[in-house]
Design a protein around this motif. Structure first.
Motif, PDB file in Angstrom:
ATOM      1  N   LEU A   3     -77.101  21.562  65.273  1.00 59.05           N
ATOM      2  CA  LEU A   3     -76.473  22.789  64.961  1.00 59.05           C
ATOM      3  C   LEU A   3     -74.954  22.800  65.080  1.00 59.05           C
ATOM      4  N   ALA A   4     -74.500  21.923  66.250  1.00 56.48           N
ATOM      5  CA  ALA A   4     -73.157  21.601  66.202  1.00 56.48           C
ATOM      6  C   ALA A   4     -72.503  20.721  65.252  1.00 56.48           C
ATOM      7  N   THR A   5     -73.074  19.937  64.740  1.00 56.21           N
ATOM      8  CA  THR A   5     -72.788  18.987  63.838  1.00 56.21           C
ATOM      9  C   THR A   5     -72.765  19.809  62.488  1.00 56.21           C
ATOM     10  N   THR A   6     -73.783  20.501  62.248  1.00 54.81           N
ATOM     11  CA  THR A   6     -73.772  21.208  61.048  1.00 54.81           C
ATOM     12  C   THR A   6     -72.588  22.180  60.928  1.00 54.81           C
ATOM     13  N   ALA A   7     -72.392  22.934  62.023  1.00 53.74           N
ATOM     14  CA  ALA A   7     -71.405  23.773  62.251  1.00 53.74           C
ATOM     15  C   ALA A   7     -70.067  23.394  61.845  1.00 53.74           C
ATOM     16  N   VAL A   8     -69.661  22.221  62.666  1.00 53.84           N
ATOM     17  CA  VAL A   8     -68.536  21.604  62.581  1.00 53.84           C
ATOM     18  C   VAL A   8     -67.940  21.187  61.317  1.00 53.84           C
ATOM     19  N   CYS A   9     -68.818  20.685  60.301  1.00 54.90           N
ATOM     20  CA  CYS A   9     -68.954  20.308  58.948  1.00 54.90           C
ATOM     21  C   CYS A   9     -68.836  21.356  57.829  1.00 54.90           C
ATOM     22  N   THR A  10     -69.092  22.612  58.452  1.00 55.32           N
ATOM     23  CA  THR A  10     -69.143  23.788  57.444  1.00 55.32           C
ATOM     24  C   THR A  10     -67.974  24.707  57.903  1.00 55.32           C
ATOM     25  N   GLY A  11     -67.673  24.664  59.166  1.00 58.65           N
ATOM     26  CA  GLY A  11     -66.686  25.692  59.605  1.00 58.65           C
ATOM     27  C   GLY A  11     -67.359  26.877  60.051  1.00 58.65           C
ATOM     28  N   ALA A  12     -68.617  26.800  60.312  1.00 59.18           N
ATOM     29  CA  ALA A  12     -69.510  27.830  60.968  1.00 59.18           C
ATOM     30  C   ALA A  12     -69.739  27.808  62.213  1.00 59.18           C
ATOM     31  N   GLN A  13     -70.220  28.779  63.074  1.00 58.00           N
ATOM     32  CA  GLN A  13     -70.778  28.774  64.227  1.00 58.00           C
ATOM     33  C   GLN A  13     -71.956  28.453  64.608  1.00 58.00           C
ATOM     34  N   PRO A  14     -72.588  27.555  65.603  1.00 57.30           N
ATOM     35  CA  PRO A  14     -73.703  26.841  65.876  1.00 57.30           C
ATOM     36  C   PRO A  14     -74.672  27.926  65.832  1.00 57.30           C
ATOM     37  N   GLU A  15     -74.604  29.268  66.521  1.00 62.21           N
ATOM     38  CA  GLU A  15     -75.359  30.476  66.616  1.00 62.21           C
ATOM     39  C   GLU A  15     -75.713  30.665  65.152  1.00 62.21           C
ATOM     40  N   ASP A  16     -74.735  30.784  64.276  1.00 62.11           N
ATOM     41  CA  ASP A  16     -74.784  31.380  63.060  1.00 62.11           C
ATOM     42  C   ASP A  16     -75.738  30.314  62.182  1.00 62.11           C
ATOM     43  N   VAL A  17     -75.573  29.219  62.302  1.00 62.19           N
ATOM     44  CA  VAL A  17     -76.398  28.244  61.482  1.00 62.19           C
ATOM     45  C   VAL A  17     -77.788  28.133  62.188  1.00 62.19           C
ATOM     46  N   ALA A  18     -78.005  28.357  63.379  1.00 66.37           N
ATOM     47  CA  ALA A  18     -79.366  28.799  63.967  1.00 66.37           C
ATOM     48  C   ALA A  18     -80.195  29.729  63.191  1.00 66.37           C
ATOM     49  N   SER A  19     -79.429  30.994  62.953  1.00 67.08           N
ATOM     50  CA  SER A  19     -79.816  32.088  62.472  1.00 67.08           C
ATOM     51  C   SER A  19     -80.155  31.915  61.113  1.00 67.08           C
ATOM     52  N   GLN A  20     -79.649  31.101  60.361  1.00 66.98           N
ATOM     53  CA  GLN A  20     -79.766  30.586  58.808  1.00 66.98           C
ATOM     54  C   GLN A  20     -80.976  29.915  58.776  1.00 66.98           C
ATOM     55  N   VAL A  21     -81.370  28.869  59.716  1.00 70.49           N
ATOM     56  CA  VAL A  21     -82.575  28.069  59.756  1.00 70.49           C
ATOM     57  C   VAL A  21     -83.657  29.154  60.182  1.00 70.49           C
TER      58      VAL A  21
END
Length: 346
Positions: free
Chosen positions: A261-279
């Motif tokens: 989640l942290a890796t995805t977030a830093v590459c997309t400019g999002a927050q890890p929690e938001d990426v988690a909600s997306q998945v």
């Protein structure tokens, strides 16, 4: 107030000063060429160097090849690691026309500064340094003189060019502190030669490896910048997660999932929690696919520029030769100032 709190309190003012008068700053940074640079290096330090360079700060980057042997018995692969690092620097936006990239071993005058500097630091000060303590604790080897004096080597790296700005993370702040101490003691003993450098705390927190631990090539949990898209996908696919379908960001209890989640977030400019909600409840497979897509997209331009550099090795040869030449000129000037101040100019 401890040194970290004091440095943190100074950051807003320091960044304002650097942005307003970048021409008054000379920055030194770098790393040991012990292996491929990875995504953690890119976000943790390299992009910060690019930003400061583009502001107009005079920039020096040392590939500390001599320091590779502080904690290992071989210098194998150092030369190829140096070349790989330079390709990643340039691909990331470091401009060799504005940034001096050089190697330790090619600048004798820098290393000669170590001798007078060693007289300015005590044994107890060196043994208290967190890097020395950590390396000694993690190794079964006896403490070598090179490892013990590692902080003084770093002081020589910074002061050889009379650097006054050093981007660091919190853990490396003590290295800047001992450099300031050495500069101050030299000036008090022999006369004003050096400026006391300031630490600039980097913006990006440490990016975890794919298993939640510190990203490190020795752990096999890193996404190297030189990887192809297929190699990146394979590394992410092998990352350990868990059996829970619902994806949540919980670094302590779910380190593998949270690292993705942290890796995805830093590459997309999002927050890890938001990426988690997306998945959501789509599971680890969907998370890995999303992480692979994010990293591949983020590194696409970097990889294209890197392929261009790989196609013409003479470019790297020229960058290093010119950088070493510039570093030698400056180091000789500084060593001459030191000799003069010490009454040893013959």
């Amino acid at each position: 107030m401890d040194s970290y709190a004091a440095t943190l309190a100074r950051m807003s003012t320091l960044r304002g000063e650097v942005e307003t008068h970048p021409e008054t700053y000379r920055m030194l940074t770098g790393e040991r060429p012990t292996g491929p640079l990875h995504l953690g290096h890119l976000f943790g330090s390299i992009l910060e160097r690019v930003n400061l360079q583009n502001l107009g700060v005079e920039t020096f980057v040392v590939l500390a090849d001599y320091q590779v042997i502080t904690d290992r018995d071989t210098s194998a692969n150092v030369k190829s690691n140096v070349r790989e690092a330079i390709m990643d620097y340039v691909a990331a936006g470091i401009d060799p026309e504005r940034t001096t990239i050089f190697t330790h071993s090619a600048v004798p005058a820098l290393n000669q500064l170590l001798l007078p500097f060693l007289s300015l630091a005590s044994d107890s000060e060196l043994r208290r340094n967190p890097t020395v303590k950590a390396e000694l604790a993690a190794s079964e080897r006896p403490l070598s003189g090179l490892l013990l004096t590692y902080p003084v080597h770093q002081a020589a790296d910074i002061l050889f060019c009379k650097g006054n700005l050093v981007p660091v993370g919190k853990d490396n702040l003590p290295h800047v502190e001992i450099t300031r101490t050495i500069a101050r003691r030299f000036n008090e003993r022999y006369g004003e030669v050096f400026r006391e450098p300031e630490a600039m705390l980097t913006h990006t927190p440490e990016l975890p490896g794919l298993d939640g631990r510190k990203m490190s090539k020795s752990y096999g949990n890193a996404i190297s910048l030189g990887m192809s898209a297929d190699e990146t996908a394979a590394v992410i696919r092998k990352a350990q997660t868990d059996s829970q379908r619902q994806i949540t960001y919980e670094p302590v209890s779910r380190p593998g999932v949270s690292a993705l989640l942290a890796t995805t977030a830093v590459c997309t400019g999002a927050q890890p929690e938001d990426v988690a909600s997306q998945v959501g409840d789509s599971g680890a497979g969907a998370l890995k696919a999303l992480a692979t897509e994010a990293v591949t997209e983020f590194l696409s331009d970097h990889r294209e520029r890197r392929r261009e550099l790989e196609a013409d090795p003479t470019v790297i040869d020229r960058i290093l030769a010119e950088g070493n030449e510039r570093a030698n000129v400056i180091a000789e000037e500084t060593l001459a100032d030191v000799r003069s101040a010490m009454g040893m100019a013959y």
